[in-house]
Design a protein around this motif. Structure first.
Motif, PDB file in Angstrom:
ATOM      1  N   LYS A 353      46.152  24.482  31.453  1.00  0.00           N
ATOM      2  CA  LYS A 353      45.873  25.015  29.488  1.00  0.00           C
ATOM      3  C   LYS A 353      44.224  24.968  29.673  1.00  0.00           C
ATOM      4  N   ARG A 354      43.871  24.758  30.939  1.00  0.00           N
ATOM      5  CA  ARG A 354      42.605  24.551  31.549  1.00  0.00           C
ATOM      6  C   ARG A 354      41.625  23.381  30.408  1.00  0.00           C
ATOM      7  N   MET A 355      42.770  22.267  31.330  1.00  0.00           N
ATOM      8  CA  MET A 355      42.211  21.027  30.992  1.00  0.00           C
ATOM      9  C   MET A 355      41.534  19.960  32.133  1.00  0.00           C
ATOM     10  N   PRO A 356      40.332  20.512  32.779  1.00  0.00           N
ATOM     11  CA  PRO A 356      40.344  20.152  33.962  1.00  0.00           C
ATOM     12  C   PRO A 356      39.727  18.808  34.198  1.00  0.00           C
ATOM     13  N   GLU A 357      39.260  17.786  32.912  1.00  0.00           N
ATOM     14  CA  GLU A 357      39.338  16.540  32.597  1.00  0.00           C
ATOM     15  C   GLU A 357      40.517  15.653  32.876  1.00  0.00           C
ATOM     16  N   ASP A 358      41.504  16.372  32.105  1.00  0.00           N
ATOM     17  CA  ASP A 358      42.432  15.633  32.294  1.00  0.00           C
ATOM     18  C   ASP A 358      43.212  15.962  33.452  1.00  0.00           C
ATOM     19  N   ALA A 359      43.273  16.859  34.295  1.00  0.00           N
ATOM     20  CA  ALA A 359      44.281  17.188  35.029  1.00  0.00           C
ATOM     21  C   ALA A 359      43.666  16.228  36.342  1.00  0.00           C
ATOM     22  N   LEU A 360      41.858  16.188  36.438  1.00  0.00           N
ATOM     23  CA  LEU A 360      42.015  15.841  37.423  1.00  0.00           C
ATOM     24  C   LEU A 360      42.230  14.133  37.599  1.00  0.00           C
ATOM     25  N   LYS A 361      42.054  13.197  35.990  1.00  0.00           N
ATOM     26  CA  LYS A 361      42.692  12.446  35.802  1.00  0.00           C
ATOM     27  C   LYS A 361      44.320  11.757  36.737  1.00  0.00           C
ATOM     28  N   ALA A 362      44.755  12.978  36.266  1.00  0.00           N
ATOM     29  CA  ALA A 362      46.803  13.239  36.633  1.00  0.00           C
ATOM     30  C   ALA A 362      46.508  13.691  38.509  1.00  0.00           C
ATOM     31  N   TYR A 363      45.939  13.269  39.440  1.00  0.00           N
ATOM     32  CA  TYR A 363      45.989  14.260  40.439  1.00  0.00           C
ATOM     33  C   TYR A 363      45.675  13.125  41.214  1.00  0.00           C
ATOM     34  N   ASP A 364      44.298  11.828  40.760  1.00  0.00           N
ATOM     35  CA  ASP A 364      43.606  10.736  40.891  1.00  0.00           C
ATOM     36  C   ASP A 364      44.837   9.708  41.176  1.00  0.00           C
ATOM     37  N   ALA A 365      45.650  10.294  39.586  1.00  0.00           N
ATOM     38  CA  ALA A 365      46.797   8.348  39.508  1.00  0.00           C
ATOM     39  C   ALA A 365      47.371   9.018  40.962  1.00  0.00           C
ATOM     40  N   SER A 366      48.658  10.434  40.658  1.00  0.00           N
ATOM     41  CA  SER A 366      49.459  10.660  41.893  1.00  0.00           C
ATOM     42  C   SER A 366      48.849  10.510  43.556  1.00  0.00           C
ATOM     43  N   ALA A 368      46.813   8.438  43.959  1.00  0.00           N
ATOM     44  CA  ALA A 368      46.637   6.461  44.026  1.00  0.00           C
ATOM     45  C   ALA A 368      48.141   6.571  44.437  1.00  0.00           C
ATOM     46  N   LYS A 369      48.809   6.940  44.466  1.00  0.00           N
ATOM     47  CA  LYS A 369      50.230   7.017  44.780  1.00  0.00           C
ATOM     48  C   LYS A 369      50.607   7.367  45.525  1.00  0.00           C
ATOM     49  N   ASP A 370      50.742   8.574  46.884  1.00  0.00           N
ATOM     50  CA  ASP A 370      51.251   9.436  47.324  1.00  0.00           C
ATOM     51  C   ASP A 370      49.275  10.223  48.042  1.00  0.00           C
ATOM     52  N   SER A 371      49.153   9.175  48.973  1.00  0.00           N
ATOM     53  CA  SER A 371      47.872   9.927  49.522  1.00  0.00           C
ATOM     54  C   SER A 371      48.125  10.702  50.646  1.00  0.00           C
ATOM     55  N   SER A 372      49.708  11.137  51.317  1.00  0.00           N
ATOM     56  CA  SER A 372      49.531  11.750  52.048  1.00  0.00           C
ATOM     57  C   SER A 372      49.942  13.658  51.351  1.00  0.00           C
ATOM     58  N   ASN A 373      50.052  13.313  50.436  1.00  0.00           N
ATOM     59  CA  ASN A 373      50.533  14.821  49.454  1.00  0.00           C
ATOM     60  C   ASN A 373      49.085  16.317  49.663  1.00  0.00           C
ATOM     61  N   ILE A 374      49.417  16.436  50.815  1.00  0.00           N
ATOM     62  CA  ILE A 374      48.035  17.465  50.516  1.00  0.00           C
ATOM     63  C   ILE A 374      48.169  18.809  49.362  1.00  0.00           C
ATOM     64  N   GLN A 375      49.693  18.765  49.456  1.00  0.00           N
ATOM     65  CA  GLN A 375      49.170  19.762  47.768  1.00  0.00           C
ATOM     66  C   GLN A 375      48.441  19.707  46.427  1.00  0.00           C
ATOM     67  N   THR A 376      48.462  18.298  46.672  1.00  0.00           N
ATOM     68  CA  THR A 376      47.821  17.551  45.308  1.00  0.00           C
ATOM     69  C   THR A 376      46.334  17.190  45.505  1.00  0.00           C
ATOM     70  N   LYS A 377      46.658  17.791  46.638  1.00  0.00           N
ATOM     71  CA  LYS A 377      44.480  17.328  47.368  1.00  0.00           C
ATOM     72  C   LYS A 377      43.852  18.534  46.695  1.00  0.00           C
ATOM     73  N   PHE A 378      45.078  20.168  46.922  1.00  0.00           N
ATOM     74  CA  PHE A 378      44.164  21.134  46.976  1.00  0.00           C
ATOM     75  C   PHE A 378      44.340  21.458  45.530  1.00  0.00           C
ATOM     76  N   SER A 379      45.159  20.844  44.479  1.00  0.00           N
ATOM     77  CA  SER A 379      45.181  21.222  43.383  1.00  0.00           C
ATOM     78  C   SER A 379      43.587  20.649  43.055  1.00  0.00           C
ATOM     79  N   LYS A 380      43.751  19.359  43.253  1.00  0.00           N
ATOM     80  CA  LYS A 380      41.967  18.350  42.869  1.00  0.00           C
ATOM     81  C   LYS A 380      40.733  19.528  43.552  1.00  0.00           C
ATOM     82  N   PHE A 381      41.035  20.140  44.565  1.00  0.00           N
ATOM     83  CA  PHE A 381      39.978  20.932  45.087  1.00  0.00           C
ATOM     84  C   PHE A 381      39.491  22.040  44.083  1.00  0.00           C
ATOM     85  N   TYR A 382      40.547  23.011  43.649  1.00  0.00           N
ATOM     86  CA  TYR A 382      40.306  23.631  42.333  1.00  0.00           C
ATOM     87  C   TYR A 382      39.853  22.752  41.415  1.00  0.00           C
TER      88      TYR A 382
END
Length: 827
Positions: A353-366, A368-382
């Motif tokens: 939805k082109r709301m990257p600031e909110d997306a970044l908060k969600a990815y960081d929170a995710s 923090a709970k599961d640092s092993s999920n590399i796909q979430t880190k890729f999403s944070k990269f984008y």
């Protein structure tokens, strides 16, 4: 964990032969001396008291029964029969420890068998497995043909965790008693305790074959099927045995079905039309499990929270992103902390939805709970890329690269075996260079990946995409045509191919490809961007260039201004555009004011190789004839193009000559060679024949080279060399006999701010050179230009700025200040 325990699974076993026998005799008229007290001639009142106490216990009036038995034991302390009866009653009341304690006052070896069996069960239920096994062995010795104590012993082994012993005994019993329900019930219990639902399914399937109305077996089978992941079979069993499980269990099955469909929905379907079938099933199952209004769901209940968790993921997969966000906001309002996978899905929804600031908060929170999920880190990269935070994105990729194994080389073989995760990380690093405009660096990285490993589809596609961005559409087309033939269902290669056809002006082909993609994948962001590009191409276009200038001299006018505006129609039959245009010039000269207005119209034709333009205009207020212009551009290949112009009564005639009625015809030819986005060179040769007898010959050369490329800054050098020769010198307008103008310009561009299509940047150009004019010698030139570039979106942009320059004319240096603006509007 199963919802039922031993007392449920082996309910019938607990009602053993001994207890049934005990009840039958105890509740009879005591017609035979069952107990020692009667055998020794105890009076009828004692027998009646015992009978009534047993009846009370049977009816659940344990307190009344206890009082009677305690009085009888007090009166007859040596009567084993009374104590045996009381022990059994205590086990009925689940007072197992009291029963075991009372048994210490009797000789077990002489106690009735029904009493020993009750004590064995009490010991088992109390966790005293060794004692239970001893008691069951004693019963088995007395009744070797009775199956109940054998099963009791097996169940005790199970409770004690001695699964191998229990399994061996059950295998033997299963062969010996192939149609005994209690054997299968004990086998089911073994499967539950060892968490092997396959065993439970096997056992209860046999029970239902022997008795298809056994609800306990049906319930156990349904739950085991669900826990084994056989959700579809569990649903079918619920339909077959609707009364076997309650609503809460059915809701769990529906939840599992939804989760299964969510998981399958994440995989690409062979047919695009079927890609959301599983996800839609998941959403339907969630609705069925909820039976609620999702917007008012009580999120204090764990069950409802889990439903919302699954629904957010399903909504994300279905591209119903705003609904997913709204559902997440409900969780936030209810102060529910969702798991990592849900936060990752929320981040995807915000990013879409082109709301990257909110997306970044969600990815960081995710993370923090599961640092092993590399796909979430890729999403944070984008997301970091979308936010123009290139350094943070680079750090993230570097850290990820440290945590994965390197590529594995093989002896005497230059081809390496790539680690897929490592390859994906390296691809992200290469793309990051491209996002920062370092296309050459990105190409080099992707080419290295392509050369050192087996041909990888993702790398091939990425390399082609970089080629297109570098300005090589034919090269891209060739690569993607092959890929789309081999992998027709892949979206990105099809999108890149369609983009290359737009670049190549293959409008019809591109439209068919784009429409096919839109029909198949309307929710895909890349497809939406591609369709937007086609939609913009099909719009009308307005371009405008304007300036006003003031000079210390008068060679080109002490004050001047100009305007060039063109309004294009929407494409006509794909290849044509009609246009209206005007050119306006104004200048102050010592001899007076000059101005000219060139309204006109024309037609443009474009195809893959050619761009042809024809236009006519009339200069006002001069008395010149109609101006006719024909231009032709030919694209030879990705690197080389040529062009020519024929301009009758040219509007490029100097204004100072036009005001006196002089006109001229212009013809020129040019060629451009473009190595890449970094380097290009061009040359133009022109000739103008003027009706005042003058003939002008000119050659213009340019060489452009990018020197520095960074994400928000680019430095380009422009080297220019122009020369001209004029036949006549004594004319009204500036007309050197011969001249050479050389200049080098350092072009600095900064991107100050960008938000998707909207951006704001500025530009500083600093130039210096030499100008030689025949009969006037050589003089230095310089220029400084500052420009701001504002792009509202992909349909509207405007640039404006100011330039200060100095240039000699006829040996006299003139300093000029010019304000300029450019507009491009698609509507």
């Amino acid at each position: 964990m199963y919802l039922f325990k031993w007392d449920q699974v082996v309910r019938n076993i607990n009602k053993s032969f001994f207890e049934i026998l005990f009840l039958a005799f105890a509740l009879s008229n005591f017609s035979m001396p069952l107990f020692a007290a009667e055998a020794n001639g105890v009076n009828t009142n004692v027998s009646e008291s015992r009978r009534l106490a047993l009846v009370a216990a049977k009816e659940g009036r344990f307190d009344e029964s206890f009082i009677t038995f305690e009085k009888l034991i007090k009166d007859f302390p040596n009567d084993v029969g009374i104590k045996a009866d009381y022990i059994v009653v205590l086990t009925w009341a689940k007072k197992n420890l009291e029963a075991l304690n009372l048994a210490k006052s009797i000789d077990i070896n002489t106690a009735p068998t029904y009493c020993i069996n009750a004590l064995a069960r009490a010991a088992r239920d109390s966790g005293q497995h060794a004692q239970a096994l001893q008691l069951y062995e004693l019963v088995i010795q007395r009744e070797p043909n009775n199956l109940d104590p054998v099963l009791g012993k097996i169940l005790t082994h199970i409770d004690a965790g001695e699964f191998d012993l229990a399994s061996a005994d059950l295998s033997r019993l299963r062969q010996q008693y192939p149609n005994n329900i209690e054997v299968y019930r004990a086998l089911s219990y073994l499967g539950q305790q060892t968490q092997q639902p396959v065993i439970v399914i096997d056992a209860n399937t046999h029970i239902l074959e022997l008795n298809n109305k056994d609800k306990a077996a049906a319930r156990a089978l349904i739950i085991a099927a669900r826990e084994a992941g056989a959700t579809t079979q569990a649903i079918m069993l619920v339909e077959k045995y609707p009364d076997a499980v309650d609503k809460s269990e059915i809701d769990k099955i529906n939840n599992d079905a939804a989760a299964l469909n969510i998981a399958w929905g994440a995989y690409s379907a062979k047919e695009p039309a079927n890609r959301f079938v599983d996800t839609d099933k998941a959403l339907a199952k969630l609705d069925e499990a909820c039976h609620c209004d999702w917007s008012t769901l009580d999120l204090r209940l764990d069950k409802n929270q889990n439903l919302v968790f699954d629904r957010i993921v399903a909504l994300r997969n279905r591209y119903r992103m705003q609904e997913a966000i709204n559902q997440y906001k409900q969780l936030v309002q209810a102060k529910v902390n969702p798991p990592a996978y849900v936060l990752s899905a929320v981040g995807d929804a915000y990013l879409y939805k082109r709301m990257p600031e909110d997306a970044l908060k969600a990815y960081d929170a995710s993370i923090a709970k599961d640092s092993s999920n590399i796909q979430t880190k890729f999403s944070k990269f984008y997301t970091l890329v979308e936010l123009e935070r290139f350094e943070d994105a680079s750090s993230l990729i570097e850290n990820l690269s440290k945590d994965v194994p390197r590529y594995r080389a093989r002896t005497k073989n230059p081809v390496i075996r790539p680690n897929e995760t490592k390859l994906e990380i390296d691809s992200k690093a290469a793309y990051l260079l491209a996002y920062g405009d370092d296309l050459a660096g990105a190409e080099a990285k992707f080419q290295a990946l392509n050369n050192t490993g087996p041909m990888n589809l993702d790398v091939e596609v990425a390399l082609a995409e970089i080629w297109r961005w570098r300005g090589w559409p034919e090269k891209t087309e060739l690569q993607m045509s092959k890929v789309t033939r081999d992998y027709p269902s892949e979206i990105l290669p099809r999108a890149i191919l369609a983009n290359s056809h737009l670049d190549l002006r293959d409008w019809r082909v591109a439209e068919v490809e784009i429409q096919s993609l839109v029909n198949d994948y309307p929710e895909n962001a890349s497809v939406q961007e591609l369709n937007r590009r086609l939609e913009l191409h099909n719009r009308r276009q307005l371009t405008l260039d304007a300036f006003t200038s003031q000079s210390s001299g008068s060679a080109l006018g002490s004050r001047s201004k100009g305007l060039n505006a063109v309004l294009y129609s929407s494409p006509i039959d794909y290849n044509y555009r009609a246009f209206l245009g005007t050119q306006y010039e104004y200048a102050n000269y010592p001899e007076g004011v000059g101005h000219a207005f060139f309204p006109g119209f024309g037609l443009e034709y474009t195809n893959r190789d050619w761009r042809l333009t024809g236009a006519v205009s009339q200069a006002i207020p001069t008395n010149n004839s109609v101006t006719a212009t024909l231009t032709a551009e030919y694209r030879v290949n990705d690197y080389w193009s040529v062009a020519s112009l024929l301009d009758i009564n040219s509007s490029q005639m100097p204004l100072r000559g036009l005001r006196t009625g002089t006109s001229g015809d212009l013809v020129n030819v040019s060629s451009t060679y473009r190595w890449s986005d970094l380097t290009s060179a061009s040359i133009l040769a022109g000739y103008m024949n003027m009706d005042d007898g003058n003939q002008r010959e000119m050659i213009n050369m340019a060489f452009d080279r990018r020197l520095i490329t960074k994400p928000h800054y680019k430095l380009t050098a422009h080297i220019l060399a122009d020369t001209s020769h004029n036949k006549e010198v004594d004319v009204e307008y500036f007309n050197p006999a011969s001249d050479v103008d050389t200049k080098i310009i350092l072009d600095n561009e900064w991107m100050l701010w960008r938000r998707y299509e909207r951006s704001f940047g500025h530009r500083l150009q600093v130039g210096a050179g030499q100008y030689w004019q025949k009969n006037f010698g050589t003089g230095s030139t310089w220029s400084v230009s500052y420009e701001q570039q504002f792009k509202w979106d992909d349909a509207f942009e405007i640039d404006y700025g100011v330039e200060r320059s100095r240039h000699p004319y006829d040996g006299v240096s003139e300093t000029a200040t010019q304000f300029f603006a450019r507009l491009n509007l698609l509507f």
